[in-house]
Design an enzyme around this catalytic site. Structure first.
Site, PDB file in Angstrom:
ATOM      1  N   LYS A  83       7.389  -5.051  -5.093  1.00 12.59           N
ATOM      2  CA  LYS A  83       6.276  -5.109  -6.054  1.00 12.59           C
ATOM      3  C   LYS A  83       6.343  -3.889  -6.959  1.00 12.59           C
ATOM      4  CE  LYS A  83       1.465  -6.525  -5.571  1.00 12.59           C
ATOM      5  NZ  LYS A  83       0.314  -6.342  -4.705  1.00 12.59           N
TER       6      LYS A  83
HETATM    7  C1  E4P Z   1      -2.284  -8.407  -4.905  1.00 10.69           C
HETATM    8  O1  E4P Z   1      -1.113  -8.552  -5.149  1.00 10.69           O
HETATM    9  C2  E4P Z   1      -3.141  -7.431  -5.600  1.00 10.69           C
HETATM   10  O2  E4P Z   1      -2.712  -6.132  -5.344  1.00 10.69           O
HETATM   11  C3  E4P Z   1      -4.564  -7.632  -5.165  1.00 10.69           C
HETATM   12  O3  E4P Z   1      -4.870  -9.026  -5.279  1.00 10.69           O
HETATM   13  C4  E4P Z   1      -5.562  -6.807  -5.930  1.00 10.69           C
HETATM   14  O4  E4P Z   1      -6.860  -7.215  -5.570  1.00 10.69           O
HETATM   15  P1  E4P Z   1      -8.162  -6.337  -5.899  1.00 10.69           P
HETATM   16  O5  E4P Z   1      -8.337  -6.292  -7.372  1.00 10.69           O
HETATM   17  O6  E4P Z   1      -9.275  -7.073  -5.218  1.00 10.69           O
HETATM   18  O7  E4P Z   1      -7.922  -4.952  -5.317  1.00 10.69           O
END
Ligand code: E4P
Length: 217
Positions: A83
């Site tokens: 990622k």
């Molecule tokens: C997933 O890949 C993301 O990091 C995550 O959905 C972020 O979610 P949030 O905005 O609730 O922290």
């Protein structure tokens, strides 16, 4: 549509995995911090449990360092998706890491133009953050819709991974628009099963079964 679980909590992943609800997992540094676990250890455990892509996020901000971290994460298991943040350095690292055969999830996407760049850099997944846009009174679903249109217009194969999902309506709208994947916290996935008329109907059926002394075994 594929369901990824947005957590680094092994028990929560295992519970949903046993029901066949887990096509993959996404983590980020905040979720790793919340788990209280070592990133390499917990990511390995998740990869052992789940067959689908498991996103593990770099913490470097410069392309060469991101590539080094990405290669280290990719060594954990074959189903790692590295990622990377949607920055210019992240896009450079995306091009190199996908060129080496790794899955890459480009994260922190807040505009359709950013998503266009990620697709051109060969991203496996693009993660538009719906909830964080809604938090500042912008329309997260409109972003998913724009990306879907652009990717379909030009045949980009990058999968739209609707992220930062906060509600069951985010899941429904993402499915309607045609996001390829949603990643949601375990409690949101479990809430998809709830409906007050299901509860009310079940209550009546159980009362009638008791009144009529119905027994099956
Ligand atoms: C997933 O890949 C993301 O990091 C995550 O959905 C972020 O979610 P949030 O905005 O609730 O922290």
């Amino acid at each position: 549509m594929k369901f990824f679980v947005d957590t680094a909590e092994i028990d929560a992943i295992a519970e949903l995995h046993a029901l066949g609800m887990v096509d993959g997992v996404t983590t980020n540094p905040s979720l790793i911090k919340k788990s209280g676990r070592d990133i390499l250890e917990v990511t390995k455990e998740i990869c052992d449990l789940v067959d689908g892509p498991v996103s593990a996020e770099v913490i470097a901000t410069e392309a060469d360092a991101m590539i080094t971290e990405g290669r280290a994460l990719a060594k954990i298991a074959d189903n790692i998706a590295v990622k990377l943040p949607l920055t210019w350095d992240g896009l450079k690292a995306c091009k190199v890491l996908t060129g080496e055969g790794n899955m890459v999830n480009v994260t922190l996407c807040f505009s359709a133009n950013q998503a266009l760049l990620a697709a051109k850099a060969g991203a496996t997944f693009i993660s538009p953050f719906i909830g964080r846009l809604d938090d500042i009174n912008l329309d997260g679903m409109e972003l998913i819709e724009d990306i879907r249109t652009i990717y379909d217009n030009f045949g980009f194969e990058t999968q739209i991974l609707a992220a930062s999902i906060r509600s069951v309506n985010h899941v429904l709208d993402s499915a309607r628009i045609g996001a390829d994947v949603i990643t949601a916290p375990p409690d949101v996935i479990k809430k998809l099963a709830l409906h007050p008329l299901t509860d009310k109907g079940l209550e009546t059926f159980l009362k009638d079964a008791a009144d009529a002394d119905i027994k099956i075994v």
